[in-house]
Design a protein around this motif. Structure first.
Motif, PDB file in Angstrom:
ATOM      1  N   UNK A  46      61.315  75.644  13.269  1.00  0.00           N
ATOM      2  CA  UNK A  46      61.546  75.991  11.878  1.00  0.00           C
ATOM      3  C   UNK A  46      60.479  75.458  11.070  1.00  0.00           C
ATOM      4  N   UNK A  47      60.391  76.204   9.875  1.00  0.00           N
ATOM      5  CA  UNK A  47      59.020  75.503   8.980  1.00  0.00           C
ATOM      6  C   UNK A  47      59.784  74.333   8.086  1.00  0.00           C
ATOM      7  N   UNK A  48      61.265  74.981   7.571  1.00  0.00           N
ATOM      8  CA  UNK A  48      61.960  73.887   6.711  1.00  0.00           C
ATOM      9  C   UNK A  48      62.931  73.164   7.455  1.00  0.00           C
ATOM     10  N   UNK A  49      63.240  72.016   7.108  1.00  0.00           N
ATOM     11  CA  UNK A  49      64.544  71.212   7.546  1.00  0.00           C
ATOM     12  C   UNK A  49      65.921  71.899   7.313  1.00  0.00           C
ATOM     13  N   UNK A  50      65.919  72.614   5.982  1.00  0.00           N
ATOM     14  CA  UNK A  50      67.095  73.248   5.461  1.00  0.00           C
ATOM     15  C   UNK A  50      67.330  74.496   6.515  1.00  0.00           C
ATOM     16  N   UNK A  51      66.086  75.226   6.877  1.00  0.00           N
ATOM     17  CA  UNK A  51      66.223  76.291   7.840  1.00  0.00           C
ATOM     18  C   UNK A  51      66.969  75.975   9.138  1.00  0.00           C
ATOM     19  N   UNK A  52      66.615  74.811   9.765  1.00  0.00           N
ATOM     20  CA  UNK A  52      67.361  74.169  11.034  1.00  0.00           C
ATOM     21  C   UNK A  52      68.693  73.744  10.374  1.00  0.00           C
ATOM     22  N   UNK A  53      69.012  73.271   9.378  1.00  0.00           N
ATOM     23  CA  UNK A  53      70.195  72.976   9.059  1.00  0.00           C
ATOM     24  C   UNK A  53      71.103  74.295   9.156  1.00  0.00           C
ATOM     25  N   UNK A  54      70.503  75.320   8.412  1.00  0.00           N
ATOM     26  CA  UNK A  54      71.457  76.565   8.599  1.00  0.00           C
ATOM     27  C   UNK A  54      71.620  77.292   9.707  1.00  0.00           C
ATOM     28  N   UNK A  55      70.569  77.180  10.652  1.00  0.00           N
ATOM     29  CA  UNK A  55      70.396  77.721  12.129  1.00  0.00           C
ATOM     30  C   UNK A  55      71.446  76.979  12.878  1.00  0.00           C
ATOM     31  N   UNK A  56      71.612  75.509  12.707  1.00  0.00           N
ATOM     32  CA  UNK A  56      72.687  74.966  13.658  1.00  0.00           C
ATOM     33  C   UNK A  56      74.079  75.303  13.465  1.00  0.00           C
ATOM     34  N   UNK A  57      74.392  75.881  12.258  1.00  0.00           N
ATOM     35  CA  UNK A  57      75.645  76.517  12.210  1.00  0.00           C
ATOM     36  C   UNK A  57      76.048  77.588  12.971  1.00  0.00           C
ATOM     37  N   UNK A  58      75.047  78.310  13.676  1.00  0.00           N
ATOM     38  CA  UNK A  58      75.245  79.337  14.821  1.00  0.00           C
ATOM     39  C   UNK A  58      76.004  78.552  15.915  1.00  0.00           C
ATOM     40  N   UNK A  59      75.548  77.392  16.264  1.00  0.00           N
ATOM     41  CA  UNK A  59      75.948  76.546  17.628  1.00  0.00           C
ATOM     42  C   UNK A  59      77.235  76.178  17.142  1.00  0.00           C
ATOM     43  N   UNK A  60      77.537  75.227  16.002  1.00  0.00           N
ATOM     44  CA  UNK A  60      78.573  74.552  15.394  1.00  0.00           C
ATOM     45  C   UNK A  60      79.891  75.452  14.916  1.00  0.00           C
TER      46      UNK A  60
END
Length: 233
Positions: A46-60
């Motif tokens: 991901x380009x932005x850290x907040x994009x990664x944070x949002x994405x992680x919610x798919x897994x959690x």
């Protein structure tokens, strides 16, 4: 002297203007493809850290944003904001081409691409292009093998939530799709549409050898064995 809100920083690639260097720097990554933040679960970048944070919610499975009216939970604040228009009835954004109205500016921007044909999101592996970032991200799972959506009953995993939801009807017995002619019900929309051919007489499947027409693809497959000499088991 720079005025508050003034767009003084210009992208040299696409000529878009920004109010500060930080936003310009973030935007430049669209052109460079720079992705510094990696998901340690599935490897997506991901380009932005907040994009990664949002994405992680798919897994959690985390859904931190709650509607105060109906208490429905969401993974993204933008999804909650869009949902709230169900309660308020607000639809403030209009497409100037077809006059269709939208509850969110982001939805309007995505809709505009249907008129322009623009597909700015590219798969880095096969170069296929998409009009929406979410569509590109779902497509990437074909390459990564990621299946983030799990059936809570049998633990089978799926690429898209829609596939998981459809699969769940095997366990629940739900049949939400009804034939309007004979009232027979189906768990899948495709099954209902296939059944409708019994009533309409439609035969969309043609044998390329003898040109005989069939209502169902399975009937054509069985018929082809006549020509190939293959025996039905």
């Amino acid at each position: 002297m720079e005025l508050a809100g003034e767009k003084s920083f210009k992208c040299e690639v696409c000529d878009k203007w920004f109010t500060n260097k930080r936003n310009l720097k973030r935007h430049i990554k669209i052109h460079t493809g720079d992705k510094c933040f990696k998901c340690e679960v599935c490897g997506n970048m991901f380009r932005e850290k907040w994009h990664l944070i949002e994405h992680m919610r798919i897994h959690t499975g985390e859904k931190p944003f709650r509607c105060e009216v109906c208490e429905k939970m969401f993974t993204k604040s933008g999804n909650l904001k869009g949902h709230m228009t169900i309660h308020t009835g607000e639809i403030p954004f209009k497409c100037e081409i077809c006059k269709k109205m939208f509850s969110q500016s982001t939805t309007l921007n995505m809709h505009l691409m249907t008129h322009t044909g623009e597909k700015p999101y590219k798969c880095e592996l096969c170069d296929k292009r998409f009009s929406r970032c979410g569509h590109r991200n779902r497509h990437m799972r074909i390459h990564t093998g990621e299946k983030p959506y799990k059936c809570e009953v049998c633990d089978k995993r799926f690429i898209q939530s829609e596939y998981r939801n459809s699969h769940m009807r095997i366990h629940t017995g739900e049949k939400p799709f009804k034939c309007e002619v004979c009232d027979k019900r189906f768990s899948q929309n495709d099954s209902r549409n296939s059944h409708m051919r019994i009533h309409t007489g439609e035969k969309p499947f043609k044998c390329e050898v003898c040109e005989k027409m069939f209502t169902f693809s399975g009937s054509l497959i069985r018929h082809m064995k006549i020509h190939t000499g293959e025996k039905n088991i």
